[in-house]
Design a protein around this motif. Structure first.
Motif, PDB file in Angstrom:
ATOM      1  N   GLY A 154       1.184 -10.421   4.126  1.00 23.15           N
ATOM      2  CA  GLY A 154       1.224  -9.027   4.551  1.00 23.15           C
ATOM      3  C   GLY A 154       1.503  -8.901   6.038  1.00 23.15           C
ATOM      4  O   GLY A 154       0.997  -9.682   6.842  1.00 23.15           O
ATOM      5  N   SER A 155       2.301  -7.924   6.396  1.00 27.16           N
ATOM      6  CA  SER A 155       2.692  -7.737   7.798  1.00 27.16           C
ATOM      7  C   SER A 155       2.183  -6.421   8.379  1.00 27.16           C
ATOM      8  O   SER A 155       2.345  -6.185   9.566  1.00 27.16           O
ATOM      9  CB  SER A 155       4.225  -7.756   7.905  1.00 27.16           C
ATOM     10  N   ALA A 156       1.629  -5.549   7.533  1.00 23.49           N
ATOM     11  CA  ALA A 156       1.179  -4.215   7.935  1.00 23.49           C
ATOM     12  C   ALA A 156       2.333  -3.351   8.437  1.00 23.49           C
ATOM     13  O   ALA A 156       2.118  -2.369   9.136  1.00 23.49           O
ATOM     14  CB  ALA A 156       0.064  -4.294   8.975  1.00 23.49           C
ATOM     15  N   ARG A 157       3.560  -3.715   8.065  1.00 18.62           N
ATOM     16  CA  ARG A 157       4.738  -2.953   8.469  1.00 18.62           C
ATOM     17  C   ARG A 157       5.216  -2.087   7.312  1.00 18.62           C
ATOM     18  O   ARG A 157       5.110  -2.467   6.153  1.00 18.62           O
ATOM     19  CB  ARG A 157       5.862  -3.898   8.877  1.00 18.62           C
ATOM     20  N   GLU A 158       5.785  -0.937   7.640  1.00 18.94           N
ATOM     21  CA  GLU A 158       6.434  -0.115   6.630  1.00 18.94           C
ATOM     22  C   GLU A 158       7.685  -0.836   6.156  1.00 18.94           C
ATOM     23  O   GLU A 158       8.392  -1.451   6.965  1.00 18.94           O
ATOM     24  CB  GLU A 158       6.794   1.260   7.190  1.00 18.94           C
ATOM     25  N   SER A 178       0.842  -1.193   0.000  1.00 16.67           N
ATOM     26  CA  SER A 178       0.000   0.000   0.000  1.00 16.67           C
ATOM     27  C   SER A 178       0.878   1.244   0.000  1.00 16.67           C
ATOM     28  O   SER A 178       1.890   1.292   0.691  1.00 16.67           O
ATOM     29  CB  SER A 178      -0.898   0.026   1.237  1.00 16.67           C
ATOM     30  N   VAL A 201       3.679   0.218   2.687  1.00 18.17           N
ATOM     31  CA  VAL A 201       3.251  -0.643   3.798  1.00 18.17           C
ATOM     32  C   VAL A 201       2.925  -2.007   3.217  1.00 18.17           C
ATOM     33  O   VAL A 201       2.110  -2.127   2.300  1.00 18.17           O
ATOM     34  CB  VAL A 201       2.025  -0.042   4.535  1.00 18.17           C
ATOM     35  N   THR A 206       1.045  -4.874   2.876  1.00 23.92           N
ATOM     36  CA  THR A 206      -0.312  -5.256   3.270  1.00 23.92           C
ATOM     37  C   THR A 206      -0.800  -6.547   2.624  1.00 23.92           C
ATOM     38  O   THR A 206      -1.799  -7.110   3.065  1.00 23.92           O
ATOM     39  CB  THR A 206      -1.303  -4.132   2.931  1.00 23.92           C
TER      40      THR A 206
END
Length: 141
Positions: A99-103, A59, A89, A91
């Motif tokens: 996806g890890s939702a990490r930057e 994302s 990110v 996602t």
């Protein structure tokens, strides 16, 4: 149509950040992307599914140009080198990693052969190993 080098590089990486219609404006019809990704077809249209897959997995996908080394001759033809980062990110699934939702920031180094104001050939190297390692390390930056 020829492009000043800054415009050419900026437009190329905007295309790879998800605006795929821009790709054909800066690469030649027979553009070579070396190495091809698994399942990638030749030419600019072959890269569209790869770019779309990256945009689905990251994302806010952005490729940030950190350095450009211009090795072109006085006629504008020759090779340039870029040092970039793929940012966003994480996602969605990427390289088999959910996806890890990490930057994320993935190092990207490329050489582009320029002919008649367009990119004819691109050699690229991304730090996928570093991405996979960091995505599995809870304490990684």
């Amino acid at each position: 149509m020829t492009h000043p080098i800054d415009d050419l590089v900026t437009t190329f990486y905007r295309a790879f950040s998800g605006d795929t219609d821009l790709l054909e404006t800066v690469v030649t019809p027979d553009w070579e992307d070396i190495p091809l990704a698994p399942g990638q077809g030749p030419g600019p249209q072959g890269a569209v599914p790869i770019i779309s897959g990256l945009a689905e997995a990251i994302s806010g996908l952005e490729i940030v140009v950190l350095d450009v080394v211009d090795g072109r001759g006085s006629d504008g033809d020759g090779t340039i080198a870029t040092r970039c980062e793929i940012r966003g990110v994480h996602t969605g699934a990427l390289m088999g990693v959910p996806g890890s939702a990490r930057e994320i920031a993935i190092a990207l180094h490329e050489f582009h052969e320029i002919a008649d104001g367009r990119i004819r050939r691109t050699w690229h190297l991304e730090d996928w190993f570093g991405f996979i390692r960091r995505s599995q390390d809870v304490d990684a930056p």
